[in-house]
Scaffold this active site. Structure first.
Site, PDB file in Angstrom:
ATOM      1  N   LYS A 159       6.024  37.650 109.975  1.00  0.00           N
ATOM      2  CA  LYS A 159       6.417  39.052 110.003  1.00  0.00           C
ATOM      3  C   LYS A 159       7.927  39.184 109.849  1.00  0.00           C
ATOM      4  CE  LYS A 159       2.758  40.473 113.260  1.00  0.00           C
ATOM      5  NZ  LYS A 159       2.048  41.466 112.432  1.00  0.00           N
ATOM      6  N   ARG A 237      -8.931  39.214 113.430  1.00  0.00           N
ATOM      7  CA  ARG A 237     -10.337  39.191 112.998  1.00  0.00           C
ATOM      8  C   ARG A 237     -10.938  37.798 113.154  1.00  0.00           C
ATOM      9  NH1 ARG A 237      -8.416  41.224 107.242  1.00  0.00           N
ATOM     10  NH2 ARG A 237      -7.084  42.306 108.740  1.00  0.00           N
TER      11      ARG A 237
END
Length: 376
Positions: A159, A237
């Protein structure tokens, strides 16, 4: 003390006032804490008209919301997978059972996706499992599953600095699930007979390190499916896939997961509404009603099956964890999760909801508690 005479919605008023007045002072110096206490004082609110059951319900719910807020608010150097597990163990009581799986347990269960996400951290993963047994003969098992990424660097799909700040909140789903279990344990006598509630929290740090997963790596999930990691920042996920599999395999009759899953959910619905995805009409309707009762807004988005094709093509594995396309990304993430469930299931994407104006909210505790209590 502020005294409010009997009104139409005393429980809602009491809850709203208590939630609005919450502050996390744990990390300030003593002098600053003393100064704030002196300047603001300790306001007490007395609301007339609450029945004994309403008062118990309000107090139980507030305990759960406060617990969730404290977990979400804690910095990542304080709250990691091990300390999150310790906090969960502190909920254990005569009626609430807590079990912690460490790395060897997780490996024995074949949870390769959770292990892959945790591989970059030296702290290792945890699977936190709580059970509130049914009163009387068990007829339903409601499983609550939470994403517990205690810090998310993005891994090798790193990020930006601005995007990484605040990623201590990436366990907001886990906090909501644990907060709901804390509240339900307090309200056990109000949980309908025959309803057992279980919680599964997949806890890990998504870090960069010599053992960290890389784009292009392939891992086997607990249900046997293989997943190619195209984006290490799509880690939530992965851990949820394994936790959902375990919840279904252990006999849940319905499964609800909460996760700060996709940034594009915030683009679609902002910070006030959560995105609801569901494969069962009755479950979706129940959650919508529960959210309304809790004062938490949800909006259902479609599980449009053709969107999953982007995760199935051009890969050596059964699935990719991302097609790297932002269009429809929240829907595609939900469709990925659906590959790991075999029961009626709902997914609440609470990205943006777990914190508001840099203050943890405990979003989701109310919805989960209201849903369970309405299952009579």
């Amino acid at each position: 003390m502020l005294r409010v005479e009997a009104c139409e919605f005393p429980a809602a008023l009491a809850s709203a006032a208590a939630v609005a007045g919450w502050q996390d002072r744990r990390y300030k110096g003593q002098a600053a804490q003393d100064e704030e206490t002196e300047s603001t004082g300790e306001m007490q609110l007395h609301v007339s008209g609450l029945s004994a059951e309403e008062q118990q319900r309000t107090e139980g719910l507030l305990r759960g919301v406060t617990f969730a807020r404290e977990l979400t608010s804690a910095p990542a150097n304080v709250l990691n997978p091990a300390t999150l597990a310790r906090e969960a163990r502190g909920l254990a009581s005569e009626h609430l059972q807590v079990e912690i799986w460490d790395e060897s347990d997780i490996q024995a269960r074949g949870m390769g996706l959770l292990l892959a996400v945790a591989a970059g951290s030296d702290l290792g993963p945890r699977l936190i499992r709580l059970t509130l047994p049914a009163r009387g003969e068990k007829r339903r098992v409601i499983a609550l599953v939470g994403k517990g990424i205690t810090f998310d660097t993005g891994g090798y799909s790193l990020k930006t600095s601005a995007g990484m700040y605040g990623m201590k909140n990436d366990m907001g789903g886990a906090a909501a699930v644990l907060g709901a279990m804390a509240a339900l344990a307090e309200l056990r006598e109000q949980v309908p007979e025959g309803v057992e509630v279980r919680a599964y929290v997949a806890a890990a740090e998504n870090m960069v390190g010599p053992r960290a997963m890389r784009p292009g790596d392939i891992y086997r999930a607990a249900n046997g499916k293989t997943v190619e990691v195209t984006n290490t920042d799509a880690e939530g996920r992965l851990v949820l896939g394994d936790a959902l599999t375990v919840a279904c395999d252990e006999g849940a009759t319905e499964v609800i997961d909460l996760a700060t899953l996709t940034g594009v959910k915030v683009s679609a619905l902002g910070n006030d509404m959560a995105a609801l995805f569901c494969n069962d009409r009755a479950l979706a309707a129940g959650l919508e009603q529960a959210a309304e009762s809790a004062g938490e807004m949800v909006w259902e988005l479609p599980l449009h099956r053709p969107y999953l094709r982007g995760y199935q093509k051009n890969t050596l594995a059964d699935l990719k964890n991302s097609d790297m396309q932002p269009a429809g990304a929240s829907i595609k993430a939900a469709l990925f999760l659906q590959e790991f469930v075999t029961r009626p299931w709902a997914h609440l994407d609470i990205a943006g909801n777990a914190e508001k104006d840099s203050v943890a909210t405990g979003w989701g505790v109310g919805t989960l508690v209201e849903y369970v209590l309405a299952q009579g």
